[in-house]
Design a protein around this motif. Structure first.
Motif, PDB file in Angstrom:
ATOM      1  N   ASN A 124       0.796  -0.947   0.280  1.00 13.65           N
ATOM      2  CA  ASN A 124      -0.196   0.078  -0.409  1.00 13.65           C
ATOM      3  C   ASN A 124       0.525   1.284   0.167  1.00 13.65           C
ATOM      4  OD1 ASN A 124      -1.188   2.677   1.804  1.00 13.65           O
ATOM      5  ND2 ASN A 124      -2.818   1.093   1.385  1.00 13.65           N
ATOM      6  N   ARG A 125       0.494   2.512  -1.042  1.00 14.99           N
ATOM      7  CA  ARG A 125       0.845   3.951  -1.018  1.00 14.99           C
ATOM      8  C   ARG A 125       0.584   4.592  -0.382  1.00 14.99           C
ATOM      9  NH1 ARG A 125       4.568   0.431  -0.118  1.00 14.99           N
ATOM     10  NH2 ARG A 125       6.079   0.297  -1.685  1.00 14.99           N
ATOM     11  N   GLY A 126      -0.909   4.615   0.072  1.00 18.21           N
ATOM     12  CA  GLY A 126      -1.684   5.641   0.229  1.00 18.21           C
ATOM     13  C   GLY A 126      -1.663   6.227   1.921  1.00 18.21           C
ATOM     14  N   LEU A 127      -2.523   5.279   3.085  1.00 18.73           N
ATOM     15  CA  LEU A 127      -2.993   4.835   4.188  1.00 18.73           C
ATOM     16  C   LEU A 127      -2.161   6.198   4.652  1.00 18.73           C
ATOM     17  CD1 LEU A 127      -5.543   3.913   5.261  1.00 18.73           C
ATOM     18  CD2 LEU A 127      -4.103   2.426   6.416  1.00 18.73           C
ATOM     19  N   MET A 128      -2.265   6.696   5.182  1.00 20.08           N
ATOM     20  CA  MET A 128      -1.676   7.319   5.928  1.00 20.08           C
ATOM     21  C   MET A 128      -2.029   7.718   8.034  1.00 20.08           C
ATOM     22  SD  MET A 128      -1.637  10.672   3.525  1.00 20.08           S
ATOM     23  CE  MET A 128      -0.894  12.439   4.323  1.00 20.08           C
ATOM     24  N   MET A 129      -3.238   6.686   8.248  1.00 18.69           N
ATOM     25  CA  MET A 129      -3.865   6.612   8.960  1.00 18.69           C
ATOM     26  C   MET A 129      -4.589   5.646   9.429  1.00 18.69           C
ATOM     27  SD  MET A 129      -5.713   6.557  11.984  1.00 18.69           S
ATOM     28  CE  MET A 129      -7.216   7.619  11.080  1.00 18.69           C
ATOM     29  N   LEU A 130      -4.358   4.995  10.409  1.00 18.86           N
ATOM     30  CA  LEU A 130      -4.638   3.375  10.653  1.00 18.86           C
ATOM     31  C   LEU A 130      -5.298   3.252  12.482  1.00 18.86           C
ATOM     32  CD1 LEU A 130      -5.844   0.347   9.505  1.00 18.86           C
ATOM     33  CD2 LEU A 130      -3.131  -0.087  11.019  1.00 18.86           C
ATOM     34  N   ASN A 131      -6.439   3.160  12.878  1.00 25.63           N
ATOM     35  CA  ASN A 131      -6.957   3.284  14.081  1.00 25.63           C
ATOM     36  C   ASN A 131      -7.380   1.313  13.773  1.00 25.63           C
ATOM     37  OD1 ASN A 131      -8.623   3.479  16.642  1.00 25.63           O
ATOM     38  ND2 ASN A 131      -9.017   5.395  15.758  1.00 25.63           N
ATOM     39  N   LEU A 132      -6.686   0.897  15.051  1.00 22.13           N
ATOM     40  CA  LEU A 132      -7.104  -0.559  15.643  1.00 22.13           C
ATOM     41  C   LEU A 132      -7.614  -0.206  16.957  1.00 22.13           C
ATOM     42  CD1 LEU A 132      -4.478  -2.292  13.315  1.00 22.13           C
ATOM     43  CD2 LEU A 132      -7.120  -2.515  13.148  1.00 22.13           C
ATOM     44  N   LEU A 133      -8.122   0.972  17.540  1.00 23.99           N
ATOM     45  CA  LEU A 133      -7.966   1.305  19.210  1.00 23.99           C
ATOM     46  C   LEU A 133      -9.256   0.408  19.914  1.00 23.99           C
ATOM     47  CD1 LEU A 133      -6.955   2.563  21.905  1.00 23.99           C
ATOM     48  CD2 LEU A 133      -8.591   4.512  20.918  1.00 23.99           C
ATOM     49  N   ASN A 134      -8.878  -0.082  21.040  1.00 24.67           N
ATOM     50  CA  ASN A 134      -9.984  -1.218  21.314  1.00 24.67           C
ATOM     51  C   ASN A 134     -11.381  -2.079  20.706  1.00 24.67           C
ATOM     52  OD1 ASN A 134     -10.088   0.730  23.794  1.00 24.67           O
ATOM     53  ND2 ASN A 134     -11.657   2.737  22.483  1.00 24.67           N
ATOM     54  N   GLN A 135     -10.254  -2.691  20.534  1.00 22.37           N
ATOM     55  CA  GLN A 135     -10.712  -4.594  19.958  1.00 22.37           C
ATOM     56  C   GLN A 135     -11.382  -4.811  21.164  1.00 22.37           C
ATOM     57  OE1 GLN A 135     -11.198  -4.447  16.402  1.00 22.37           O
ATOM     58  NE2 GLN A 135     -10.366  -2.506  16.769  1.00 22.37           N
ATOM     59  N   LYS A 136     -12.241  -5.543  21.027  1.00 23.94           N
ATOM     60  CA  LYS A 136     -13.139  -6.151  21.908  1.00 23.94           C
ATOM     61  C   LYS A 136     -12.037  -7.194  22.340  1.00 23.94           C
ATOM     62  CE  LYS A 136     -17.437  -3.709  20.939  1.00 23.94           C
ATOM     63  NZ  LYS A 136     -18.709  -4.011  20.495  1.00 23.94           N
ATOM     64  N   GLY A 137     -12.126  -8.378  23.391  1.00 26.79           N
ATOM     65  CA  GLY A 137     -11.626  -9.287  23.235  1.00 26.79           C
ATOM     66  C   GLY A 137     -10.506  -9.418  23.322  1.00 26.79           C
ATOM     67  N   SER A 138      -9.796  -8.439  22.954  1.00 28.59           N
ATOM     68  CA  SER A 138      -7.972  -9.590  22.148  1.00 28.59           C
ATOM     69  C   SER A 138      -7.155  -8.237  22.302  1.00 28.59           C
ATOM     70  CB  SER A 138      -8.252  -8.309  19.919  1.00 28.59           C
ATOM     71  OG  SER A 138      -8.907  -9.496  19.793  1.00 28.59           O
ATOM     72  N   ARG A 139      -5.452  -8.349  22.149  1.00 29.51           N
ATOM     73  CA  ARG A 139      -4.719  -7.784  22.833  1.00 29.51           C
ATOM     74  C   ARG A 139      -3.656  -7.939  21.665  1.00 29.51           C
ATOM     75  NH1 ARG A 139      -4.010  -8.561  29.349  1.00 29.51           N
ATOM     76  NH2 ARG A 139      -6.143  -7.973  29.845  1.00 29.51           N
ATOM     77  N   PHE A 140      -3.643  -6.663  21.445  1.00 31.60           N
ATOM     78  CA  PHE A 140      -2.308  -6.713  19.653  1.00 31.60           C
ATOM     79  C   PHE A 140      -1.122  -7.187  21.049  1.00 31.60           C
ATOM     80  CE2 PHE A 140      -5.398  -3.799  17.899  1.00 31.60           C
ATOM     81  CZ  PHE A 140      -5.589  -5.286  17.251  1.00 31.60           C
ATOM     82  N   GLY A 141      -0.302  -7.858  20.838  1.00 31.66           N
ATOM     83  CA  GLY A 141       1.003  -7.776  21.276  1.00 31.66           C
ATOM     84  C   GLY A 141       2.176  -8.903  20.147  1.00 31.66           C
ATOM     85  N   ASP A 142       3.885  -9.247  20.529  1.00 30.89           N
ATOM     86  CA  ASP A 142       4.750  -9.606  20.112  1.00 30.89           C
ATOM     87  C   ASP A 142       4.263  -9.478  18.170  1.00 30.89           C
ATOM     88  OD1 ASP A 142       6.115  -8.841  21.838  1.00 30.89           O
ATOM     89  OD2 ASP A 142       6.383  -9.940  22.412  1.00 30.89           O
ATOM     90  N   SER A 143       3.752 -10.553  18.045  1.00 31.84           N
ATOM     91  CA  SER A 143       3.451 -11.681  16.691  1.00 31.84           C
ATOM     92  C   SER A 143       2.875 -10.090  16.420  1.00 31.84           C
ATOM     93  CB  SER A 143       2.354 -12.291  16.951  1.00 31.84           C
ATOM     94  OG  SER A 143       0.733 -12.071  17.119  1.00 31.84           O
ATOM     95  N   THR A 144       1.933  -9.456  16.445  1.00 32.00           N
ATOM     96  CA  THR A 144       1.487  -7.993  15.744  1.00 32.00           C
ATOM     97  C   THR A 144       2.284  -7.168  15.537  1.00 32.00           C
ATOM     98  OG1 THR A 144      -0.693  -8.475  16.650  1.00 32.00           O
ATOM     99  CG2 THR A 144      -0.586  -6.317  15.102  1.00 32.00           C
ATOM    100  N   LEU A 145       3.276  -6.498  16.023  1.00 36.25           N
ATOM    101  CA  LEU A 145       4.561  -5.898  16.205  1.00 36.25           C
ATOM    102  C   LEU A 145       5.486  -6.429  15.101  1.00 36.25           C
ATOM    103  CD1 LEU A 145       6.074  -3.420  17.410  1.00 36.25           C
ATOM    104  CD2 LEU A 145       6.870  -5.451  18.819  1.00 36.25           C
ATOM    105  N   ALA A 146       5.979  -7.754  15.089  1.00 37.69           N
ATOM    106  CA  ALA A 146       6.362  -7.602  14.369  1.00 37.69           C
ATOM    107  C   ALA A 146       6.155  -8.342  12.793  1.00 37.69           C
ATOM    108  CB  ALA A 146       7.002  -9.452  14.008  1.00 37.69           C
ATOM    109  N   ALA A 147       4.628  -8.478  12.651  1.00 42.22           N
ATOM    110  CA  ALA A 147       4.163  -7.848  11.205  1.00 42.22           C
ATOM    111  C   ALA A 147       4.462  -6.627  10.427  1.00 42.22           C
ATOM    112  CB  ALA A 147       3.032  -8.768  11.148  1.00 42.22           C
ATOM    113  N   PHE A 148       4.213  -5.503  11.708  1.00 43.85           N
ATOM    114  CA  PHE A 148       4.009  -4.430  11.361  1.00 43.85           C
ATOM    115  C   PHE A 148       4.995  -3.616  11.095  1.00 43.85           C
ATOM    116  CE2 PHE A 148      -0.404  -4.308  12.063  1.00 43.85           C
ATOM    117  CZ  PHE A 148      -0.845  -3.477  11.452  1.00 43.85           C
ATOM    118  N   THR A 149       6.272  -4.480  12.095  1.00 40.45           N
ATOM    119  CA  THR A 149       7.576  -3.454  12.040  1.00 40.45           C
ATOM    120  C   THR A 149       8.286  -4.485  10.625  1.00 40.45           C
ATOM    121  OG1 THR A 149       8.260  -5.337  13.180  1.00 40.45           O
ATOM    122  CG2 THR A 149       8.313  -3.186  14.084  1.00 40.45           C
ATOM    123  N   GLY A 150       7.915  -5.556  10.109  1.00 37.75           N
ATOM    124  CA  GLY A 150       7.752  -5.961   8.791  1.00 37.75           C
ATOM    125  C   GLY A 150       7.451  -5.214   7.899  1.00 37.75           C
TER     126      GLY A 150
END
Length: 285
Positions: A124-150
């Motif tokens: 993707n070359r267009g998205l500038m802002m992403l909001n993933l706040l307050n997901q019910k029953g979910s916690r973003f941890g190291d696996s999600t961090l690794a995916a985004f840093t990649g």
């Protein structure tokens, strides 16, 4: 009736008041699919139909979004979206370089759904802002961090993520967002940014640069990462905003040194007067 206390408004009056009627899910999908140039912002937050039929409606919405070139902001707050819905949206996001802001707050997106979105951000070359706040029953941890840093190995356009990330390694993502924000600042000022590009990543095309400048109104003017991390004792701590990339810290045009000097030269307040002595005890008759 002149005595009823109610006033009827004619259609021109309503248009003059700029009363906006919220889109239905079906109407939004039809207008996205038709690439309606007037549908720049699509707000489907808290949509009852999506909440009940997300698994049926989101694939249709994603297909319409994939070929859309005018919508800059899509708000799907509290629409009961799960990981499968996020996968469909990610497929559209991978090839849509026109959407600047995607709000998925208050849904049921977990690490799997967030990973799908991170994979889409690689191309993707267009998205500038992403909001993933307050997901019910979910916690973003190291696996999600690794995916985004990649994803940031090739993504140089995402400027802001709003979420809660529970990882001690979140500083890695902060640095990458600082890099993208510095790239954005240099583009805005017409300066070279080739030294900040990841290996193998080409500079943005002029058409994309122009498109981003017109879409910047859909995110904060100085976009920074907003996330929350959990400390060892379990207390939530807000991550500090990234530095201003070497720029002098100033307030209303006054430098830090000048403000410190002014504070030192300011006269100290006069000492407080001692409190009056307590009244003598009353004598009993």
């Amino acid at each position: 009736s002149p005595h009823s206390g109610c006033r009827l408004l004619r259609l021109p009056t309503l248009l003059a008041m700029k009363i906006q009627v919220k889109l239905t899910a079906t109407a939004a999908i039809e207008r996205l699919k038709a690439d309606d140039p007037e549908l720049v912002s699509c707000d489907l937050s808290n949509n009852a139909v999506l909440q009940m039929k997300a698994s049926d409606m989101i694939p249709r919405l994603a297909d319409a979004l994939a070929g859309n070139s005018h919508c800059r902001e899509l708000n799907l707050t509290a629409c009961n979206l799960d990981d499968a819905c996020c996968e469909k949206l990610a497929a559209a996001l991978a090839g849509n370089h026109h959407l600047a802001s995607l709000v998925l707050e208050g849904n049921r997106c977990g690490n799997e759904g967030a990973t799908h979105i991170a994979s889409a951000l690689r191309t993707n070359r267009g998205l500038m802002m992403l909001n993933l706040l307050n997901q019910k029953g979910s916690r973003f941890g190291d696996s999600t961090l690794a995916a985004f840093t990649g994803a940031f190995d090739s993504n140089i356009t995402l400027l802001k993520i709003i979420w809660r990330l529970e990882s001690r390694q979140s500083f890695r993502l902060n640095k990458l967002l600082v890099r993208n924000n510095e790239i954005d600042r240099r583009i805005a000022s017409g300066r070279d940014y080739s030294d900040l590009l990841p290996e193998g990543v080409a500079p943005l095309a002029p058409a994309l640069v122009t498109r981003r400048s017109t879409a910047s109104s859909f995110i904060s003017p100085r976009a920074h990462l907003l996330q929350r991390t959990s400390s060892a004792d379990g207390a939530d701590k807000a991550a500090p905003p990234p530095p201003s990339s070497g720029a002098a810290i100033a307030s209303a045009g006054v430098s830090v040194r000048e403000r410190v000097a002014a504070r030192q030269e300011a006269p100290s307040p006069p000492p407080r007067a001692p409190p009056p002595p307590p009244p003598p005890p009353l004598r009993q008759a």
